[in-house]
Design a protein around this motif. Structure first.
Motif, short mmCIF file in Angstrom:
data_model
loop_
_atom_site.label_atom_id
_atom_site.label_comp_id
_atom_site.label_asym_id
_atom_site.label_seq_id
_atom_site.Cartn_x
_atom_site.Cartn_y
_atom_site.Cartn_z
N VAL A 163 10.05 7.94 -1.49
CA VAL A 163 10.49 6.57 -0.97
C VAL A 163 9.59 5.58 -0.89
O VAL A 163 8.37 5.42 -0.65
CB VAL A 163 10.88 7.06 0.64
CG1 VAL A 163 11.76 5.91 1.33
CG2 VAL A 163 11.81 8.26 0.69
N TYR A 164 10.26 4.09 -1.23
CA TYR A 164 9.20 3.16 -1.20
C TYR A 164 9.90 1.91 -0.58
O TYR A 164 11.14 1.81 -0.21
CB TYR A 164 8.95 2.73 -2.67
CG TYR A 164 10.23 2.34 -3.43
CD1 TYR A 164 10.77 1.09 -3.61
CD2 TYR A 164 10.69 3.38 -4.11
CE1 TYR A 164 11.86 0.93 -4.42
CE2 TYR A 164 11.98 3.21 -5.25
CZ TYR A 164 12.49 2.00 -5.26
OH TYR A 164 13.53 1.94 -6.03
N GLY A 165 9.05 1.11 0.22
CA GLY A 165 9.53 -0.21 0.86
C GLY A 165 8.52 -0.87 1.21
O GLY A 165 7.40 -0.74 0.82
N LYS A 166 8.63 -1.79 2.47
CA LYS A 166 7.75 -2.42 3.03
C LYS A 166 7.25 -1.92 4.47
O LYS A 166 8.20 -1.68 5.20
CB LYS A 166 8.23 -3.85 2.99
CG LYS A 166 7.91 -4.58 1.61
CD LYS A 166 8.04 -6.14 1.68
CE LYS A 166 7.71 -6.79 0.36
NZ LYS A 166 8.30 -6.13 -0.96
N ALA A 167 5.96 -2.02 4.64
CA ALA A 167 5.54 -1.88 6.24
C ALA A 167 5.78 -2.97 6.93
O ALA A 167 5.89 -4.10 6.34
CB ALA A 167 4.05 -1.01 6.04
N PRO A 168 5.32 -2.83 8.40
CA PRO A 168 5.60 -4.23 8.90
C PRO A 168 4.57 -5.31 8.71
O PRO A 168 4.49 -6.34 9.15
CB PRO A 168 5.21 -3.56 10.29
CG PRO A 168 5.50 -2.05 10.39
CD PRO A 168 5.39 -1.67 8.93
N ASP A 169 3.34 -4.79 8.02
CA ASP A 169 2.44 -5.98 7.53
C ASP A 169 3.11 -6.57 6.26
O ASP A 169 2.33 -7.57 5.85
CB ASP A 169 1.09 -5.26 7.10
CG ASP A 169 1.21 -4.34 6.21
OD1 ASP A 169 2.09 -4.24 5.66
OD2 ASP A 169 -0.02 -3.77 5.71
N GLY A 170 4.42 -6.32 5.78
CA GLY A 170 4.84 -7.10 4.73
C GLY A 170 4.41 -6.50 3.25
O GLY A 170 4.89 -6.81 2.30
N LEU A 171 3.58 -5.79 3.20
CA LEU A 171 2.97 -5.21 2.07
C LEU A 171 3.81 -3.74 1.44
O LEU A 171 4.36 -3.04 2.67
CB LEU A 171 1.32 -4.89 2.08
CG LEU A 171 0.63 -5.85 2.51
CD1 LEU A 171 -0.65 -5.58 2.61
CD2 LEU A 171 0.84 -7.09 1.42
N ASP A 172 3.80 -3.43 0.31
CA ASP A 172 4.52 -2.29 -0.28
C ASP A 172 3.92 -1.15 0.20
O ASP A 172 2.75 -1.09 0.23
CB ASP A 172 4.61 -2.35 -1.78
CG ASP A 172 5.66 -3.56 -2.27
OD1 ASP A 172 6.56 -3.75 -1.38
OD2 ASP A 172 5.33 -3.90 -3.58
N ILE A 173 4.55 -0.07 0.25
CA ILE A 173 4.17 1.20 0.60
C ILE A 173 4.99 2.30 0.15
O ILE A 173 6.01 2.17 0.08
CB ILE A 173 3.89 1.68 2.21
CG1 ILE A 173 2.91 2.77 2.46
CG2 ILE A 173 5.12 1.42 2.80
CD1 ILE A 173 2.40 2.84 3.82
N HIS A 174 4.30 3.52 -0.42
CA HIS A 174 5.17 4.51 -1.06
C HIS A 174 4.90 5.71 -0.43
O HIS A 174 3.87 6.12 -0.18
CB HIS A 174 4.68 4.42 -2.65
CG HIS A 174 4.75 3.17 -3.05
ND1 HIS A 174 5.61 2.77 -4.13
CD2 HIS A 174 3.67 2.19 -3.17
CE1 HIS A 174 5.56 1.59 -4.43
NE2 HIS A 174 4.22 1.27 -4.16
N PHE A 175 5.93 6.64 -0.31
CA PHE A 175 5.90 8.07 0.45
C PHE A 175 6.46 9.23 -0.69
O PHE A 175 7.40 8.84 -1.02
CB PHE A 175 6.80 7.90 1.67
CG PHE A 175 6.52 6.89 2.69
CD1 PHE A 175 5.13 7.23 3.48
CD2 PHE A 175 6.85 5.87 3.09
CE1 PHE A 175 4.56 6.17 4.34
CE2 PHE A 175 6.45 4.87 3.84
CZ PHE A 175 5.36 5.08 4.62
#
Length: 344
Positions: A163-175
């Protein structure tokens, strides 16, 4: 004096919501939890799930199912203490319906969780899933990663969920949420299956890193192997190495915790096993901006009300079933979690 008494409460009412939101933005919590057979009570054609029906030896009734949902929601809500976890990787869930029932419990409904789930080819019908707070994580997409065994094309196991998307800091993060093949049949005899689970994950991670070498990656789940086993250390290249970490290596937040203390997430024949883990890319360790964590950020959530104490004094997770015997516990695993801090 009268003006102060009137003005101060109004000021606090205006400022407090801002402070609460700002505090939440400063941290980002991630949890992984094997919930031990979260099945509904319906026999699903094509899957071997009849044991979790009212007419089976387990006598899995609606009342027992509802109790398990409430118990699991109590655990998940307790991990975050002052706020619900932002991301929760869930292992051993049957289908989308049980996930919807879980996030709509009284304890979790305020989180307004979204669901990412795909059906896996597992014979019993158990899958992995990810739930996320829609106000805290901007979901962008997901991929299910199949696992195959060249030595046995008929053997099926759970897909890995990416799963991928954006964290609250506005940067991409991947799980990456995992549930690798079990040790049933013997640890050594079943090791090749987990090695190929690791190969499938490693292949997907390498593909991601080839596109973005600075990708922020979180790997979580029940690996059915210890941090020092070959599948994790050798194939996945996840260790407790703290210096000179190269792009493809991962830091296992539970490696040292398992080695230095008699801790674990699963209790088997008198011993604790660290089967549930969270691993991260070097880009999340002591980062200069955005969300960051340190080497000791990995935690196990273990409250007294989740545990069973045997007559000999041994403590273990209070499980729902032992064979066909209903114990009424929550899960045979303990959850792991981490809280990242925004260093801005």
């Amino acid at each position: 004096m009268l003006i102060r008494r009137i003005f101060l409460p109004i000021l606090l009412m205006l400022v407090f919501p801002f402070l609460k939101v700002n505090s939440q933005n400063n941290s980002f919590s991630i949890m992984s939890y094997n919930v031990e057979n979260l099945f509904d009570t319906i026999d699903t054609p094509g899957y071997d799930d009849i044991e979790f029906t009212p007419a089976s030896k387990k006598q899995w009734t609606s009342e027992k199912y509802e109790k398990k949902l409430l118990d699991l929601s109590k655990v998940i809500s307790a991990v975050g203490r002052d706020k619900l976890p932002d991301i929760v990787g869930l292992i051993e869930v049957e289908n989308l319906m049980v996930l919807e029932n879980l996030i709509n419990t009284r304890a979790l409904k305020p989180g307004k969780y979204g669901i990412v789930h795909e059906e896996s080819p597992d014979a019993r019908g158990i899958d992995v899933a990810l739930i996320y707070r829609k106000d805290r994580f901007k979901y962008e997409g997901h991929v299910k990663i199949p696992v195959s065994f060249p030595f046995d094309s008929t053997e099926k196991t759970r897909d890995i969920l990416y799963v991928y998307g954006k964290a609250p800091d506005g940067l991409d993060i991947h799980f990456f949420v995992n549930h690798w093949s079990s040790r049933n049949g013997g640890e050594r005899e079943t090791e090749p299956k987990r090695m190929y689970c690791a190969v499938a994950l490693r292949r997907s991670v390498d593909l991601l890193l080839s596109r973005d070498s600075r990708a922020r990656i979180v790997i979580m789940g029940d690996f059915n192997d210890e941090p020092s086993n070959r599948s994790i250390m050798g194939v996945l290249q996840s260790t407790n190495k703290r210096k000179n970490i190269w792009v493809g290596e991962f830091y296992n937040l539970f490696y040292d915790k398992h080695n230095l203390t008699p801790e674990g997430t699963y209790f088997y024949r008198g011993n604790w096993n660290m089967l549930d883990q969270i691993m991260v890319s070097h880009t999340l360790l002591n980062a200069a901006n955005g969300y960051s964590l340190n080497y000791d950020s990995g935690l196990i959530f273990k409250a007294d009300w989740m545990l069973y104490k045997a007559k000999n004094g041994e403590i273990s997770p209070n499980r729902t079933y032992g064979g066909d015997n209903y114990y009424g516990g929550i899960s045979d695993h303990l959850p792991v979690y981490v809280e990242l801090q925004n260093v801005k």
